[in-house]
Design an enzyme around this catalytic site. Structure first.
Site, short mmCIF file in Angstrom:
data_model
loop_
_atom_site.label_atom_id
_atom_site.label_comp_id
_atom_site.label_asym_id
_atom_site.label_seq_id
_atom_site.Cartn_x
_atom_site.Cartn_y
_atom_site.Cartn_z
N TYR A 94 57.13 66.12 26.96
CA TYR A 94 57.16 66.92 28.19
C TYR A 94 56.98 68.38 27.81
O TYR A 94 57.57 68.88 26.84
CB TYR A 94 58.49 66.75 28.92
CG TYR A 94 58.63 67.63 30.15
CD1 TYR A 94 58.24 67.18 31.40
CD2 TYR A 94 59.13 68.94 30.03
CE1 TYR A 94 58.35 68.00 32.52
CE2 TYR A 94 59.24 69.75 31.14
CZ TYR A 94 58.85 69.28 32.38
OH TYR A 94 58.94 70.09 33.48
N GLU A 126 53.08 72.49 34.52
CA GLU A 126 53.83 71.35 33.98
C GLU A 126 52.84 70.31 33.45
O GLU A 126 51.97 69.86 34.17
CB GLU A 126 54.72 70.73 35.05
CG GLU A 126 55.57 69.57 34.53
CD GLU A 126 56.43 68.95 35.61
OE1 GLU A 126 57.66 69.05 35.52
OE2 GLU A 126 55.85 68.37 36.56
#
Length: 391
Positions: free
Chosen positions: A109, A198
């Site tokens: 992530y 993101e």
């Protein structure tokens, strides 16, 4: 302002950040024209909406033949995609992104965001890619690292790079490639005035290279005047019609799911107004900041937008007049109430410049307007009117 994944990935390509080959299709002709540009032998078919959780809602499919690509495309186009971020009403799929598949060794992530508390850009990295970062933070906080960058930083310092590399548990041979990608994302973030980038998941493949498999981007609306190239990516179909209408009139409006419409000047006062409504047992129907210098016309348009929401059962006007004069607010309220034959409870709290004149206008209007002496009094009165509660 949000953009779609396929648009975000083109921005990543522009900054030499690795993504898979892909194209967007709006209809069958687009699909037929471009499908042979991808190599396969796996393809990923992704619905394009401004919401996360698409995979869990059936909006992301991995297939292993062109026949399956066509079949999934036909099923997905026009479907009502419901995720935890869309709510029960869902969103209609009108564009689909098709890209090559890849073999994944490990998922990570990675995100960049504006951290207002520290007045910096924060990079969040986790070894747990493909999951909601909130869930990781709650259950495995040790698997998250945060790097804070000052506005004067042109690149990520070595200490920060080392922390991310250690979190990803990578050997030194990956350091140069990872450093280049991380700094290129940082450059994109700062040059385009992003508020969020993101990448989830950010992966390393079986061929030992990094790829951004998904990309979510949000941009600071207050900086869009500098970025026509970003404004051109705006998809009005993904935005609430009332929010678009408010933007056209220079108003800051966000629709919520409550029953009490709010018209306030100043974002902080608007937040306080919504909070006190909830304190007394009801929910606000919207956030609406008319700004510090709204005109009578803007006030009228604000009222019309609030009343366009069928869930609104009452309205609370909370104005602290500085640059904005209270009698201007009063005139806008009176004209709009008469024009629209307002038949729901209206509570008005005015304070500040020309407040006595504003109150006199309201009193002399002959309209059923409930005056309040302060915010607490106003909130109690509108909640009583809407819910009948004894507070």
């Amino acid at each position: 302002m949000n953009i779609h994944e396929y648009q975000a990935k083109q921005l990543l390509r522009d900054y030499n950040i690795p993504v898979l080959d892909g194209f967007v299709a709006f209809d069958q002709d687009n699909l037929d024209e471009n499908i042979n540009t991808l190599k396969g032998p796996k393809w990923v078919v992704k619905a394009q909406i401004h919401a996360g959780g698409r995979g869990k809602g059936g909006g992301v499919k991995v297939v292993d033949s062109l026949v399956s690509v066509n079949s999934v495309f036909k099923d997905m186009m026009g479907m009502k995609l419901i995720t935890k971020q869309t709510g029960s009403e869902g969103k209609t799929v009108s564009r689909i992104y098709i890209e090559d598949g890849c073999d994944i060794r490990k998922e990570y992530y990675l995100s960049y965001l504006v951290d207002r508390k520290s007045n910096s850009i924060c990079i969040i990295a986790s070894s747990e890619g493909g999951m909601d970062i909130e869930e990781v933070a709650e259950n495995n906080p040790e698997k998250i690292v945060k790097i804070y960058l000052k506005s004067s930083d042109k690149t990520i310092n070595q200490e920060g790079l080392n922390k991310i590399q250690n979190m990803f548990d990578l050997d030194p041979s990956h350091a140069n490639e990872l450093e280049k990608i991380l700094n290129n994302i940082y450059k994109l973030f700062t040059e385009k005035d992003a508020s969020l980038i993101e990448i989830n998941p950010f992966v390393i493949t079986d061929s030992d290279h990094f790829l951004c498999l998904d990309a979510k981007m949000n941009f600071d609306s207050n900086a869009l005047y500098r970025h026509n190239e970003i404004m051109e990516l705006r998809d009005l179909d993904e935005e609430d019609p009332l929010e678009i209408q408010a933007s056209d009139h220079g108003l800051n409006y966000i629709k919520l799911d409550g029953s009490i419409g709010c018209m306030v000047n100043g974002a902080g006062l608007a937040m306080a107004t919504m909070d006190i409504i909830k304190l007394y047992g009801e929910k606000p129907a919207n956030f609406l900041d008319v700004g510090g210098g709204a005109t009578k016309e803007q006030v009228m348009n604000a009222f019309k937008i609030i009343l366009s929401d069928k869930n609104v059962k009452g309205i609370l006007v909370n104005i602290f007049g500085g640059i904005m004069r209270c009698e201007i607010i009063a005139q806008g309220i009176i004209e709009t109430a008469n024009e629209l034959n307002l038949n729901i409870p209206l509570v008005v709290r005015l304070e500040g410049t020309n407040v006595e004149l504003g109150k006199k206008y309201l009193e002399d209007s002959g309209l059923n307007i409930i005056s309040a002496s302060n915010l607490d009094d106003a909130a109690q009165k509108i909640v009583n009117e809407v819910s009948g509660a004894n507070i």
